[in-house]
Design an enzyme around this catalytic site. Structure first.
Site, PDB file in Angstrom:
ATOM      1  N   PRO A  28       6.183 -67.923 -59.996  1.00 22.16           N
ATOM      2  CA  PRO A  28       5.183 -67.096 -59.330  1.00 22.16           C
ATOM      3  C   PRO A  28       5.413 -65.601 -59.519  1.00 22.16           C
ATOM      4  O   PRO A  28       4.540 -64.794 -59.197  1.00 22.16           O
ATOM      5  CB  PRO A  28       5.343 -67.476 -57.852  1.00 22.16           C
ATOM      6  CG  PRO A  28       6.772 -67.872 -57.732  1.00 22.16           C
ATOM      7  CD  PRO A  28       7.114 -68.554 -59.035  1.00 22.16           C
ATOM      8  N   SER A  81       6.205 -64.220 -62.570  1.00 25.91           N
ATOM      9  CA  SER A  81       5.989 -63.847 -63.967  1.00 25.91           C
ATOM     10  C   SER A  81       4.760 -62.972 -64.130  1.00 25.91           C
ATOM     11  O   SER A  81       3.751 -63.147 -63.434  1.00 25.91           O
ATOM     12  CB  SER A  81       5.830 -65.100 -64.831  1.00 25.91           C
ATOM     13  OG  SER A  81       7.043 -65.779 -64.980  1.00 25.91           O
ATOM     14  N   GLY A  82       4.840 -62.055 -65.084  1.00 29.01           N
ATOM     15  CA  GLY A  82       3.694 -61.235 -65.437  1.00 29.01           C
ATOM     16  C   GLY A  82       3.128 -60.480 -64.247  1.00 29.01           C
ATOM     17  O   GLY A  82       3.849 -59.859 -63.469  1.00 29.01           O
ATOM     18  N   GLY A  91       6.737 -66.766 -68.509  1.00 32.34           N
ATOM     19  CA  GLY A  91       6.953 -66.079 -69.764  1.00 32.34           C
ATOM     20  C   GLY A  91       7.930 -66.831 -70.651  1.00 32.34           C
ATOM     21  O   GLY A  91       8.312 -67.971 -70.369  1.00 32.34           O
ATOM     22  N   GLY A  93      11.052 -66.418 -71.028  1.00 28.16           N
ATOM     23  CA  GLY A  93      12.294 -66.746 -70.336  1.00 28.16           C
ATOM     24  C   GLY A  93      12.190 -68.018 -69.528  1.00 28.16           C
ATOM     25  O   GLY A  93      13.103 -68.850 -69.534  1.00 28.16           O
ATOM     26  N   GLU A 152      16.248 -64.226 -73.039  1.00 27.73           N
ATOM     27  CA  GLU A 152      17.324 -64.457 -72.071  1.00 27.73           C
ATOM     28  C   GLU A 152      18.675 -64.152 -72.722  1.00 27.73           C
ATOM     29  O   GLU A 152      18.836 -64.283 -73.935  1.00 27.73           O
ATOM     30  CB  GLU A 152      17.304 -65.914 -71.598  1.00 27.73           C
ATOM     31  CG  GLU A 152      16.039 -66.307 -70.848  1.00 27.73           C
ATOM     32  CD  GLU A 152      15.939 -65.623 -69.501  1.00 27.73           C
ATOM     33  OE1 GLU A 152      16.831 -65.840 -68.660  1.00 27.73           O
ATOM     34  OE2 GLU A 152      14.980 -64.863 -69.297  1.00 27.73           O
TER      35      GLU A 152
END
Length: 302
Positions: free
Chosen positions: A10, A12-13, A65, A67, A278
């Site tokens: 939740p 991300s981005g 994403g 990662g 990562e």
């Protein structure tokens, strides 16, 4: 009904996936899947959750994403799960999803492809026998950009924040001696950075490795030679179109299924690799292709 585990980040981005969650579940249910969502909250909880999952799932879908996808991928491979992986691009960096034909933010296209098409088997990379990557393994200068970008800045500026952080580090550039061993040759050369590519793009550059294929059992190594910085300015424009591959003066290009990377400078501080954005193993490390290791979904309209 077939069982689908939906793992989403939740944070991300721009944090907007929560507004698409109901639509995604509806598409998957229409496709004959019983959907079980998992919302990641803390570091390490995705890995633990996958470790404890029952064996009767037919599919895992990761929304986030690069990662997030990497964390899910590694947990699946370590558990030896022979089920497909679906990817919904909702992070700041969605390089591998872009290669698959899914645009960031257009989650419905990804959900429809996952629910209604057949997955394809693709290659993965394995670093030092412990860490998998699906898109890129990189090292040298700029390796730590994705770890040093402020999260709030990343949410506001997206991929632009990576470029700004990279530009900030350019004055500190200095050439670094590396030894690169493939299955057929050994190269010792001064470089700024290198990328071992499975797909065509990373860092928002979609044509870094124009000849890349995720199904040919080979990787492309693209490295920027330790030339004077003033001579490299035109190179970055070429990287937007893929023309840099032919610039042998400034680019080292190798293609193989095996790479061993060693840094020959005792005082170089960024010894860690980056795998799909990562932090990965420290140098020296060995990268091997694992052919057709996992199945993923591709946009049929790409």
């Amino acid at each position: 009904m077939k069982k689908l585990k939906l793992i989403y980040n939740p944070f991300s981005g721009n944090k907007s996936f929560k507004f698409d969650l109901d639509v995604c579940i509806g598409i998957f249910q229409d496709g004959g899947f019983e959907v079980h969502p998992f919302r990641t909250m803390t570091e390490g909880d995705i890995t633990k959750h996958i470790e404890l999952m029952p064996d009767d799932y037919d599919l895992i879908v990761a929304s986030g994403g690069d990662g997030t996808v990497n964390i899910v991928l590694n947990a699946m491979m370590r558990r030896k799960m022979d089920i497909p992986l679906g990817i919904i691009p909702s992070g700041t960096a969605n390089d591998f999803a872009t290669f698959l034909g899914f645009k960031s933010g257009q989650v419905e296209d990804a959900c429809h492809a996952i629910a209604n098409t057949h997955p394809v088997a693709i290659d993965l990379g394995l670093v030092n026998g412990t860490t998998y990557f699906i898109n890129v393994c990189a090292g040298g200068l700029l390796t730590n950009v994705s770890q040093t970008v402020d999260k709030d800045l990343k949410n506001v500026l997206g991929s632009l924040s990576y470029y700004l952080k990279g530009v900030e580090q350019i004055p500190n550039f200095h050439k670094i001696p590396f030894r690169i061993t493939t299955s057929s040759q050994v190269v010792e050369e001064d470089l700024y950075l290198y990328m071992i590519m499975n797909s065509a793009g990373t860092g928002g550059f979609t044509k870094l490795s124009p000849q890349a294929s995720i199904q040919d059992g080979m990787f492309e190594l693209i490295a920027i030679r330790g030339r004077p910085l003033i001579e490299l300015s035109p190179l970055f424009l070429k990287m937007l179109t893929g023309d840099h591959i032919n610039d042998t003066k400034n680019i080292l290009y190798l293609r193989d299924s095996y790479f061993k990377i060693e840094c020959l400078a005792d005082d170089f501080k960024i010894m860690e690799s980056t795998v799909d954005g990562e932090m990965g193993p420290r140098m020296p490390f060995e990268v091997k292709v694992i052919p057709k290791a996992i199945r993923v979904f591709v946009n049929p309209r790409r």
